[in-house]
Design a protein around this motif. Structure first.
Motif, PDB file in Angstrom:
ATOM      1  N   GLU A  60      45.158  34.603  37.020  1.00  0.00           N
ATOM      2  CA  GLU A  60      46.184  33.958  36.192  1.00  0.00           C
ATOM      3  C   GLU A  60      47.583  34.439  36.567  1.00  0.00           C
ATOM      4  O   GLU A  60      48.532  33.632  36.594  1.00  0.00           O
ATOM      5  CB  GLU A  60      45.899  34.250  34.720  1.00  0.00           C
ATOM      6  CG  GLU A  60      44.637  33.569  34.192  1.00  0.00           C
ATOM      7  CD  GLU A  60      44.346  33.941  32.758  1.00  0.00           C
ATOM      8  OE1 GLU A  60      45.059  34.833  32.232  1.00  0.00           O
ATOM      9  OE2 GLU A  60      43.409  33.368  32.158  1.00  0.00           O
ATOM     10  N   SER A  61      47.723  35.733  36.876  1.00  0.00           N
ATOM     11  CA  SER A  61      49.034  36.243  37.297  1.00  0.00           C
ATOM     12  C   SER A  61      49.479  35.612  38.614  1.00  0.00           C
ATOM     13  O   SER A  61      50.648  35.228  38.777  1.00  0.00           O
ATOM     14  CB  SER A  61      48.982  37.765  37.442  1.00  0.00           C
ATOM     15  OG  SER A  61      48.599  38.374  36.223  1.00  0.00           O
ATOM     16  N   ILE A  62      48.534  35.482  39.538  1.00  0.00           N
ATOM     17  CA  ILE A  62      48.869  34.857  40.817  1.00  0.00           C
ATOM     18  C   ILE A  62      49.256  33.400  40.618  1.00  0.00           C
ATOM     19  O   ILE A  62      50.203  32.888  41.233  1.00  0.00           O
ATOM     20  CB  ILE A  62      47.690  34.998  41.801  1.00  0.00           C
ATOM     21  CG1 ILE A  62      47.460  36.471  42.143  1.00  0.00           C
ATOM     22  CG2 ILE A  62      47.928  34.184  43.050  1.00  0.00           C
ATOM     23  CD1 ILE A  62      46.233  36.715  42.987  1.00  0.00           C
ATOM     24  N   MET A  63      48.540  32.708  39.726  1.00  0.00           N
ATOM     25  CA  MET A  63      48.866  31.315  39.463  1.00  0.00           C
ATOM     26  C   MET A  63      50.232  31.175  38.799  1.00  0.00           C
ATOM     27  O   MET A  63      50.964  30.229  39.081  1.00  0.00           O
ATOM     28  CB  MET A  63      47.785  30.698  38.580  1.00  0.00           C
ATOM     29  CG  MET A  63      46.450  30.472  39.277  1.00  0.00           C
ATOM     30  SD  MET A  63      46.547  29.268  40.626  1.00  0.00           S
ATOM     31  CE  MET A  63      46.600  30.354  42.064  1.00  0.00           C
ATOM     32  N   ASP A  64      50.582  32.131  37.937  1.00  0.00           N
ATOM     33  CA  ASP A  64      51.919  32.093  37.319  1.00  0.00           C
ATOM     34  C   ASP A  64      53.006  32.281  38.365  1.00  0.00           C
ATOM     35  O   ASP A  64      54.028  31.573  38.348  1.00  0.00           O
ATOM     36  CB  ASP A  64      52.022  33.173  36.232  1.00  0.00           C
ATOM     37  CG  ASP A  64      51.120  32.885  35.040  1.00  0.00           C
ATOM     38  OD1 ASP A  64      50.730  31.703  34.874  1.00  0.00           O
ATOM     39  OD2 ASP A  64      50.794  33.822  34.294  1.00  0.00           O
TER      40      ASP A  64
END
Length: 551
Positions: free
Chosen positions: A412-416
């Motif tokens: 999720e952090s990478i996608m953000d």
């Protein structure tokens, strides 16, 4: 020996032909070479002078007779009947038994008739191959025979026939029939046991049920990684292993333990046959009703696996098929549920997956350039064996939930970050820039001012060329757009870009963004005051669509 001169004539060969002198192929479509009308010797035009002498038919017969006598070990003595008309002499017999390429054997009853070397009847005693050259000549005679040519022509005609099906198996599949479907289903259920037995054996082998066997399998896998050619012997070893086990099952019990005498029974009771040394022990016992019973075994070498529908083997196979169909259906449903990620149903996810595939291909290409395929296969195989041990599986069972949570949060952090990067890129493509250039000239007092500009030169506010006049730092943004900054700013970056043509000009701004030029608005050659007659600087401001700023 009677030596004759060749009677060479140009000849067109309709099949593959080789020169009798240099043993090379005769190339061409027509009149490829020369052919002797006496001995049918074939050669190139260039090999005509180097060709061996032409021999007579008698010398050929004598040579064949000598080879025939040597192979049989005894000389043929003609009897009194051999001198009679119509009888066959040893020379003619040897010729009929050893036809050569291009020679013709004549029958005393049918007159002159050509006999093809490939269709000539086999003699009672075959002649041994004396040399490698004769073996090559025999193969060449078969390849150059008319029958082989007919086979090639027929195959070419069949290949060019578009009316024939491209695959005979698919074209001859039986049509749907309820009776055939029921029969084949029953047959398949009764015969699919070995397939599931192999599957279970592989699963148990990887699960370390028997540590010794798993260790042996792992060692063999490592050896195969270092010597990949050993894999070619895999089917041989597998078949030998299966035959050894089948032999032990069939003959070991009867050879180690002699048969015991059966106790006396009543006349009305049917006694089962007692195994003996000459009677192999069956892998499955027979029930009184004659039905196959017993445990589920991997049995192909014994009697046929035609289990009855009520036997335990049949029910076990049916259970395995039931579970396999359920697993395949679950897998199909899972793929269908997530298919929108790769068929562009969810465009953003499809883009991410495609970019991830490209990135993984780049990383994989870098990896395989430094690591050999043998090391990759070796590491992957050892990891597969080690990851299936009970210790590792227990550890993985405990840490998998936490690892999944951490991985989900990291994803999720990478996608953000990716979304933010996409927004920045979109903003850069949507935001546009406008610029205007301020021009000034130095007056008699030494001060620069727009009022000192000459009447016929550029105005105080123009574009990058200085020809097209522009409005001085207007406060209203273009229609439908809004400013991203609150005020105009001086460009001090050192390179000016034309708004219309996109041409970049390399300049070095000085204090307050001014670029000094000479009287003709050309860059100064030296830092001397007398050359600094004019100057200009660039003002910039950015704007974007109103919907991006919520207006």
């Amino acid at each position: 020996m009677l030596i004759m001169v060749h009677s060479f004539k140009e000849h067109t060969f309709t099949h593959f032909t080789y020169c009798g002198h240099c043993r090379r192929f005769l190339w061409g479509v027509a009149n490829q070479g020369l052919k002797c009308s006496e001995c049918e010797f074939v050669c190139h035009f260039s090999c005509q002078k180097s060709a061996p002498p032409c021999t007579s038919v008698q010398n050929k017969a004598a040579r064949v007779l000598r080879s025939y006598s040597t192979s049989t070990g005894s000389s043929s003595t003609p009897t009194s009947s051999s001198s009679k008309s119509g009888s066959r002499s040893p020379i003619i017999t040897a010729l009929s038994r050893s036809p050569t390429n291009g020679s013709r054997a004549k029958s005393p009853t049918n007159g002159s008739r050509e006999i093809s070397p490939t269709l000539a009847p086999q003699a009672e005693e075959t002649q041994p191959i004396e040399s490698f050259g004769e073996a090559v000549e025999k193969i060449k005679s078969i390849v150059t025979s008319p029958e082989f040519e007919d086979v090639l022509v027929t195959a070419a005609l069949h290949a060019s026939d578009d009316s024939q099906p491209s695959n005979e198996y698919l074209a001859t599949l039986p049509s749907l029939n309820p009776q055939t479907a029921t029969k084949n289903s029953t047959r398949f259920v009764s015969r699919c046991g070995p397939m599931f037995a192999v599957r279970d054996s592989i699963i148990l082998l990887l699960s370390w049920e028997n540590p010794l066997q798993t260790m042996v399998a792992m060692v063999l896998y490592c050896i195969a990684c270092f010597y990949p050619k050993i894999i070619l012997f895999g089917p041989h070893f597998a078949l030998m292993h299966w035959m050894t086990n089948a032999h032990q099952k069939r003959f070991r019990s009867s050879s180690l333990s002699p048969p015991l005498p059966s106790p006396p029974v009543a006349r009305s009771t049917v006694a089962a046959p007692t195994p003996t040394a000459s009677h192999s022990v069956p892998l499955r016992t027979a029930s009184p009703a004659g039905k196959r019973t017993g445990s589920f075994t991997f049995n192909i070498g014994g009697s046929s696996n035609n289990y009855e529908e009520s036997s335990p083997e049949y029910l076990k196979n049916l259970q395995n098929l039931q579970n396999m169909m359920g697993e395949m259906s679950d897998l199909y449903d899972t793929v269908c549920e997530n298919l929108h990620y790769i068929n562009w149903g969810s465009r953003q996810y499809s883009i991410w997956i495609f970019q991830g595939l490209v990135l993984s291909m780049i990383l994989l290409s870098i990896l395989i350039s430094f690591v050999s395929m043998r090391d990759i296969m070796l590491g992957g195989g050892i990891f597969m064996f080690v990851s299936n041990t009970r210790f590792v599986k227990h550890v993985m069972k405990q840490i998998t939930p936490k690892a999944m949570a951490i991985g989900k949060k990291s994803f999720e952090s990478i996608m953000d970050l990716y979304d933010e990067y996409e927004r920045v890129l979109d903003r850069q493509t949507i935001i546009q820039e406008i610029s205007v250039y301020e021009n000034q000239r130095r007056g008699p007092s030494g001060e620069f001012s727009a009022d000192e500009l000459l009447p016929l030169e550029r105005g105080s506010w123009t574009d990058s060329t200085g020809i097209i006049p522009r409005e001085a730092k207007k406060e209203e943004a273009p229609e439908g757009y809004c400013w991203t900054e609150n005020a105009w700013e001086v460009d001090t970056s050192g390179s000016w870009t034309d708004d219309m043509l996109g041409i970049e000009m390399l300049v070095i701004p000085e204090d307050d963004g001014w670029v000094y030029t000479d009287d003709l608005w050309r860059p100064c050659k030296a830092d001397i005051l007398k050359y600094r007659v004019t100057r200009r600087r660039r003002w910039i401001r950015h704007y974007e669509e109103n919907r991006k700023r919520g207006r």
